[in-house]
Design an enzyme around this catalytic site. Sequence first.
Site, PDB file in Angstrom:
ATOM      1  N   LYS A   1       0.738  -0.923   0.092  1.00  0.00           N
ATOM      2  CA  LYS A   1       0.252   0.019  -0.114  1.00  0.00           C
ATOM      3  C   LYS A   1       1.150   1.153   0.191  1.00  0.00           C
ATOM      4  CE  LYS A   1       0.958   1.229   4.571  1.00  0.00           C
ATOM      5  NZ  LYS A   1       1.570   3.150   4.570  1.00  0.00           N
TER       6      LYS A   1
ATOM      7  N   ALA B   1       9.406   0.255   4.841  1.00  0.00           N
ATOM      8  CA  ALA B   1       9.485   0.896   3.755  1.00  0.00           C
ATOM      9  C   ALA B   1       8.341   1.769   3.892  1.00  0.00           C
ATOM     10  CB  ALA B   1       9.647   0.274   2.721  1.00  0.00           C
ATOM     11  N   GLY B   2       7.597   1.610   4.767  1.00  0.00           N
ATOM     12  CA  GLY B   2       6.060   1.741   4.963  1.00  0.00           C
ATOM     13  C   GLY B   2       5.323   2.126   4.169  1.00  0.00           C
ATOM     14  N   LEU B   3       5.229   0.344   3.243  1.00  0.00           N
ATOM     15  CA  LEU B   3       4.231  -0.100   2.259  1.00  0.00           C
ATOM     16  C   LEU B   3       2.970  -1.272   2.873  1.00  0.00           C
ATOM     17  CD1 LEU B   3       7.279   0.231  -0.711  1.00  0.00           C
ATOM     18  CD2 LEU B   3       5.534   1.236  -0.080  1.00  0.00           C
ATOM     19  N   ALA B   4       3.351  -1.268   4.055  1.00  0.00           N
ATOM     20  CA  ALA B   4       2.979  -2.254   4.847  1.00  0.00           C
ATOM     21  C   ALA B   4       3.508  -3.748   4.572  1.00  0.00           C
ATOM     22  CB  ALA B   4       1.165  -2.091   4.385  1.00  0.00           C
ATOM     23  N   GLY B   5       3.791  -4.015   4.046  1.00  0.00           N
ATOM     24  CA  GLY B   5       4.565  -5.489   3.854  1.00  0.00           C
ATOM     25  C   GLY B   5       4.256  -6.691   5.123  1.00  0.00           C
ATOM     26  N   GLY B   6       4.627  -5.924   6.237  1.00  0.00           N
ATOM     27  CA  GLY B   6       4.111  -6.920   7.213  1.00  0.00           C
ATOM     28  C   GLY B   6       3.122  -6.875   7.149  1.00  0.00           C
TER      29      GLY B   6
ATOM     30  N   PRO C   1      10.030  -4.188  -0.248  1.00  0.00           N
ATOM     31  CA  PRO C   1      10.585  -4.115   0.552  1.00  0.00           C
ATOM     32  C   PRO C   1      10.481  -3.897   2.483  1.00  0.00           C
ATOM     33  CG  PRO C   1      10.553  -2.983  -1.037  1.00  0.00           C
ATOM     34  CD  PRO C   1       9.805  -3.268  -1.219  1.00  0.00           C
TER      35      PRO C   1
ATOM     36  N   ASP D   1      -2.746  -1.914  10.380  1.00  0.00           N
ATOM     37  CA  ASP D   1      -2.638  -1.290   8.312  1.00  0.00           C
ATOM     38  C   ASP D   1      -3.355  -2.810   8.158  1.00  0.00           C
ATOM     39  OD1 ASP D   1      -1.980   1.456   8.545  1.00  0.00           O
ATOM     40  OD2 ASP D   1      -0.095   0.417   7.499  1.00  0.00           O
TER      41      ASP D   1
END
Length: 291
Positions: free
Chosen positions: A10, A98-103, A95, A137
């Site tokens: 995201k 990163a602030g991309l909600a990967g977890g 990544p 998130d």
Amino acid sequence: MKVKAQAPAKINLSLDVLRRRPDGYHDVSMVMQTVSLYDYITVEETDTSDIEVVCDYEGVPCDEKNIVYKAAREFFKYTKTDNKGIRITIDKQIPTQAGLAGGSTDGAAVIASLNKLFATHLRESEMCEIGERIGADVPFCIVGGTKLAEGTGTKLRKLPSLGSCKIVICKPDVSVSTAEAYAKIDSANLTHPEFTAEMVKAIYSRDLWMVTTCMLNDFDIALDIPEVKEIKRVMLRNKALGACMSGSGSAVFCIFNSAKKAEKCVEELKKTYPKTFLCEPVKEGCAVIEG
């Protein structure tokens, strides 16, 4: 039996941190968007009576610290399903830090996968209930699309789709812990008009240029990361309509209305930043694709 799910990243089109709450969390107002950059999660039954996590991405824990482990544990608790043993394999492309909600998106994908694997027939709202217990998130990552998120980020409202465009995401070799980022916000004492309300209007206008003029992130302002500034300069030099940091960082995204310009931007950024991706908005959250 085995189930495979795709878990989209995201971006935050806007992010206002409003206030620190008495419970230590923060109230936020933000517009989030899922994009076509995916992790892939495979969940299969074993005979170990345990939750096993497998991932070869550097820095990702393979024990109870991983959000996918917590998601599985909460799923079994919520559904009162007997765990006879599962293995969760993470094919990580998004990544980390990163602030991309990967977890969070991996956790959401595990909930969706277990719902399919154990035929528990949970509604989307019930999966979001489980998700809320493990991360703010996660409910958004379950539903995906274009959403206004308020409260701690779990109160979601559907917005019109962002529309057709190209999105370039670039992660510099610097990582930010969310706790550290919020501490910087608390000490920064930021004072500016809330941009999320303007972003919502821009989304409803279906005017991509207007959307890009409303992109603002309080973490971007408070953290003031030199690499983020440099990436933005490269993006704007390549004619991006707008550029902004996502979440608590450190990934930066930009929006193009031209695929050719976006591809040229990716080519230039990759010379310095290997973790650069070309993607587009998607209307869905995590989804089971096999099984």
